[in-house]
Design a protein around this motif. Structure first.
Motif, PDB file in Angstrom:
ATOM      1  N   LEU A  98       6.809  11.893   6.759  1.00  0.00           N
ATOM      2  CA  LEU A  98       7.034  12.256   5.359  1.00  0.00           C
ATOM      3  C   LEU A  98       5.876  13.054   4.779  1.00  0.00           C
ATOM      4  O   LEU A  98       5.912  13.433   3.602  1.00  0.00           O
ATOM      5  CB  LEU A  98       7.261  10.991   4.520  1.00  0.00           C
ATOM      6  CG  LEU A  98       8.440  10.111   4.938  1.00  0.00           C
ATOM      7  CD1 LEU A  98       8.567   8.906   4.012  1.00  0.00           C
ATOM      8  CD2 LEU A  98       9.739  10.910   4.948  1.00  0.00           C
ATOM      9  N   GLY A  99       4.846  13.290   5.585  1.00  0.00           N
ATOM     10  CA  GLY A  99       3.708  14.072   5.125  1.00  0.00           C
ATOM     11  C   GLY A  99       2.532  13.249   4.671  1.00  0.00           C
ATOM     12  O   GLY A  99       1.439  13.777   4.468  1.00  0.00           O
ATOM     13  N   GLY A 100       2.748  11.954   4.471  1.00  0.00           N
ATOM     14  CA  GLY A 100       1.656  11.092   4.047  1.00  0.00           C
ATOM     15  C   GLY A 100       1.117  10.282   5.209  1.00  0.00           C
ATOM     16  O   GLY A 100       0.918  10.801   6.308  1.00  0.00           O
ATOM     17  N   ASN A 114       0.829  -1.212   0.000  1.00  0.00           N
ATOM     18  CA  ASN A 114       0.000   0.000   0.000  1.00  0.00           C
ATOM     19  C   ASN A 114       0.856   1.251   0.000  1.00  0.00           C
ATOM     20  O   ASN A 114       0.591   2.219  -0.726  1.00  0.00           O
ATOM     21  CB  ASN A 114      -0.920   0.000   1.213  1.00  0.00           C
ATOM     22  CG  ASN A 114      -2.116  -0.904   1.040  1.00  0.00           C
ATOM     23  OD1 ASN A 114      -2.456  -1.282  -0.069  1.00  0.00           O
ATOM     24  ND2 ASN A 114      -2.755  -1.268   2.146  1.00  0.00           N
ATOM     25  N   ALA A 115       1.914   1.267   0.844  1.00  0.00           N
ATOM     26  CA  ALA A 115       2.779   2.450   0.906  1.00  0.00           C
ATOM     27  C   ALA A 115       3.481   2.675  -0.427  1.00  0.00           C
ATOM     28  O   ALA A 115       3.619   3.814  -0.895  1.00  0.00           O
ATOM     29  CB  ALA A 115       3.801   2.279   2.025  1.00  0.00           C
ATOM     30  N   SER A 116       3.940   1.584  -1.056  1.00  0.00           N
ATOM     31  CA  SER A 116       4.610   1.721  -2.345  1.00  0.00           C
ATOM     32  C   SER A 116       3.635   2.163  -3.428  1.00  0.00           C
ATOM     33  O   SER A 116       3.994   2.932  -4.326  1.00  0.00           O
ATOM     34  CB  SER A 116       5.250   0.388  -2.721  1.00  0.00           C
ATOM     35  OG  SER A 116       5.856   0.462  -3.991  1.00  0.00           O
ATOM     36  N   SER A 122       5.969   4.423   6.558  1.00  0.00           N
ATOM     37  CA  SER A 122       5.530   5.791   6.249  1.00  0.00           C
ATOM     38  C   SER A 122       5.732   6.071   4.776  1.00  0.00           C
ATOM     39  O   SER A 122       6.706   5.602   4.155  1.00  0.00           O
ATOM     40  CB  SER A 122       6.307   6.817   7.080  1.00  0.00           C
ATOM     41  OG  SER A 122       6.191   6.533   8.465  1.00  0.00           O
ATOM     42  N   ASP A 123       4.839   6.840   4.172  1.00  0.00           N
ATOM     43  CA  ASP A 123       4.990   7.256   2.777  1.00  0.00           C
ATOM     44  C   ASP A 123       4.733   8.751   2.669  1.00  0.00           C
ATOM     45  O   ASP A 123       4.283   9.402   3.615  1.00  0.00           O
ATOM     46  CB  ASP A 123       4.020   6.478   1.873  1.00  0.00           C
ATOM     47  CG  ASP A 123       2.560   6.720   2.206  1.00  0.00           C
ATOM     48  OD1 ASP A 123       2.130   7.889   2.133  1.00  0.00           O
ATOM     49  OD2 ASP A 123       1.841   5.748   2.542  1.00  0.00           O
ATOM     50  N   ASP A 124       5.074   9.300   1.518  1.00  0.00           N
ATOM     51  CA  ASP A 124       4.865  10.740   1.278  1.00  0.00           C
ATOM     52  C   ASP A 124       3.698  10.968   0.334  1.00  0.00           C
ATOM     53  O   ASP A 124       3.674  11.958  -0.409  1.00  0.00           O
ATOM     54  CB  ASP A 124       6.132  11.381   0.721  1.00  0.00           C
ATOM     55  CG  ASP A 124       6.567  10.758  -0.611  1.00  0.00           C
ATOM     56  OD1 ASP A 124       6.001   9.702  -0.981  1.00  0.00           O
ATOM     57  OD2 ASP A 124       7.463  11.314  -1.271  1.00  0.00           O
ATOM     58  N   GLY A 125       2.727  10.061   0.375  1.00  0.00           N
ATOM     59  CA  GLY A 125       1.543  10.195  -0.457  1.00  0.00           C
ATOM     60  C   GLY A 125       0.534  11.171   0.120  1.00  0.00           C
ATOM     61  O   GLY A 125       0.831  11.939   1.046  1.00  0.00           O
TER      62      GLY A 125
END
Length: 532
Positions: free
Chosen positions: A498-500, A415-417, A441-444
């Motif tokens: 990262l903001g997502g 999901n993060a990718s 964590s992701d920046d999505g």
């Protein structure tokens, strides 16, 4: 009228009636005592003047003296044998009436009923003036001081012409030898009287002002009202506390039914009233919910299971196609669609088994989370940059198998990718409370806070909030959440550094020999065969 509310209304009505009765009794007792105290203060000085004047009279003139006193005070005095018992024999505070006994000597007393307090004061003024007339004019001032020193109100001789409060009418009455009564109010409804008795030669004897009797004052009424409200509030609290407790029990039971889809908890019915009938209806609704959920599970499981055979036949048939045909775009699309359908079927079956599993205990599994994570990362298609900050040599005893952990991490990292733009960060640690936590964590675009709990439900997708990618079936997070809950862990969604989105997976864990010792001591945890 409903039975429950009938009891409440009747209780409040009876309470109000009881409080009203108690307030009436309280007012009656308090005002009677206040009136007797006030009346004794207003009558004792006149009674003393009557006693002293009667004692000075000769025996053959005492009847005339009694008649004179009756005309001055407007009290019909009558002589009775025997000593007086008390000055106030009886009193009625509502009518402001008192029965008086004025002892004259050891063998007689005067008895009368007083109702006109103004005339009583005027008569007392004349009796006081009579006492002053018995001394020479030069000694009257000193004698007046001695008489007034024992009185509860001021007494003084004034010059009529220099008393502006008398007015024209007062001066005229005094000049004609008549007493004058001046009444003034203090602005709070309390009237005060001053009595002026003519002394002759332009002077008058002023008595007072006298306080009139009033019912319970404003401060007393305020205290009574506050006390009544407090008592009413206590009664309401006592009456409604059991009702509130029953409502709280019903609320907790309804929350438990909602959380468990009605499987275990039922609402306590209690008395046969409106709340009891509501509890019965809620229990019936819970039974219907259980039945509906069971039928849905059976239907979905049957459909998912029955789909496996035709899907297998389709895959077998497509494998038999010539290689030239299999390499065509149409067949490739069909193969991809078939794989997605098989994945959906497998996830449906898994989710239904998760939903049906409540308490199974198995042993812990000694794993290296870093190895499982690396296998997941190698299977991912190209996408955002992934940084990993994990302990590579850490061995943990976890309540999931290696395949189960890979499946959990595959859903979360996938999901993060999928939704991350350029970066994905992964880190883990072992907390002091015995939980192993890994954060992805992701920046999505992230997930709004109000939707984070909802995405943990099956088949819920928020592609409009993340992006327009249509991959997935809305079961990945639901399965991870269900597995974490079954084994005593948790799945937490939050805003990431990262903001997502940051997804934190927490699982019970023991490091090294501590996990083996726990296992040897018989410690187990709930898990699922697909993940153990």
């Amino acid at each position: 009228m409903n039975r429950l509310f009938t009891r409440i209304y009747l209780t409040l009505l009876c309470t109000l009636i009881a409080l009203g009765g108690l307030a009436w009794v309280f007012l009656d007792v308090v005002n009677k005592n206040r009136f007797e105290t006030w009346a004794e203060e207003q009558t004792v000085w006149v009674a003393e003047l009557i006693q002293s004047g009667w004692a000075r009279q000769a025996a053959d003139r005492r009847a005339d003296w009694t008649g004179l006193v009756s005309s001055l005070t407007t009290v019909e005095w009558s002589t009775h044998p025997g000593p007086g018992r008390a000055l106030l024999v009886d009193s009625q505070w509502r009518q402001q009436r008192v029965d008086l006994d004025v002892p004259l000597d050891q063998s007689s007393r005067l008895r009368g009923t007083l109702t006109d307090w103004t005339q009583w004061r005027v008569g007392g003024g004349y009796l006081l003036l009579n006492e002053l007339s018995r001394v020479p004019a030069g000694e009257r001032s000193g004698h007046l001081d001695r008489l007034s020193s024992g009185l509860p109100f001021p007494v003084e001789a004034i010059e009529v012409s220099s008393a502006p409060e008398l007015g024209v009418l007062g001066r005229r009455q005094l000049s004609q030898g008549q007493a004058f009564v001046s009444t003034r109010s203090d602005g709070l409804g309390t009237a005060r009287e001053a009595v002026y008795v003519p002394m002759g030669e332009g002077f008058a004897l002023r008595l007072g002002p006298f306080d009139s009797f009033n019912w319970l004052p404003a401060s007393g009424l305020s205290a009574l009202v506050v006390s009544g409200l407090v008592a009413l509030g206590l009664v309401v609290l006592i009456v409604l506390t059991p009702l509130r407790q029953r409502l709280q029990r019903i609320t907790r039971a309804v929350d438990a039914i909602s959380a468990q889809q009605g499987r275990h908890t039922r609402v306590p019915t209690g008395p046969e009233d409106e709340l009891g009938r509501m509890a019965v209806h809620i229990n019936q609704m819970a039974d219907r919910l259980v039945l509906s959920a069971q039928r849905n599970r059976e239907l979905n499981q049957a459909v998912s299971h029955d789909l496996k055979t035709p899907l297998a036949r389709l895959r077998f048939a497509m494998a038999l196609l010539p290689s030239a045909v299999r390499s065509s775009d149409a067949v490739q699309d069909m193969t991809q669609a078939l794989e997605e359908l098989e994945t959906l079927t497998a996830e449906l079956l898994l989710f239904h088994r998760l939903d049906a599993t409540h308490s199974r205990s198995v042993d812990w599994h000694l794993l290296r989370p870093q190895d499982c994570l690396q296998r997941v990362l190698h299977s991912l298609p190209s996408g955002p940059e992934i940084t990993v900050d994990c302990q590579p040599e850490r061995e943990l005893h976890l309540p999931v198998s290696a395949a189960g952990l890979r499946r959990l991490l595959g859903n979360l990292v996938g999901n993060a990718s999928q939704y991350g733009c350029t970066r994905v960060a992964i880190e883990d640690w072992l907390a002091e409370d015995g939980l192993w936590e890994i954060r992805i964590s992701d920046d999505g675009p992230g997930i709004p806070a109000e939707d984070r709990q909802r995405v943990l439900e099956p088949f819920v997708r928020l592609d409009h909030a993340r992006n327009l990618n249509q991959q997935g079936h809305g079961l990945g997070l639901a399965i991870c959440h269900a597995v974490a809950q079954r084994v005593g862990g948790a799945l937490i969604l939050d805003t990431g550094p990262l903001g997502g989105l940051t997804v934190a997976l927490r699982l019970p864990a023991h490091e090294g020999d501590s996990g083996s010792a726990s296992l040897q001591n018989g410690n187990k945890t709930n898990t699922l065969s697909d993940y153990t």
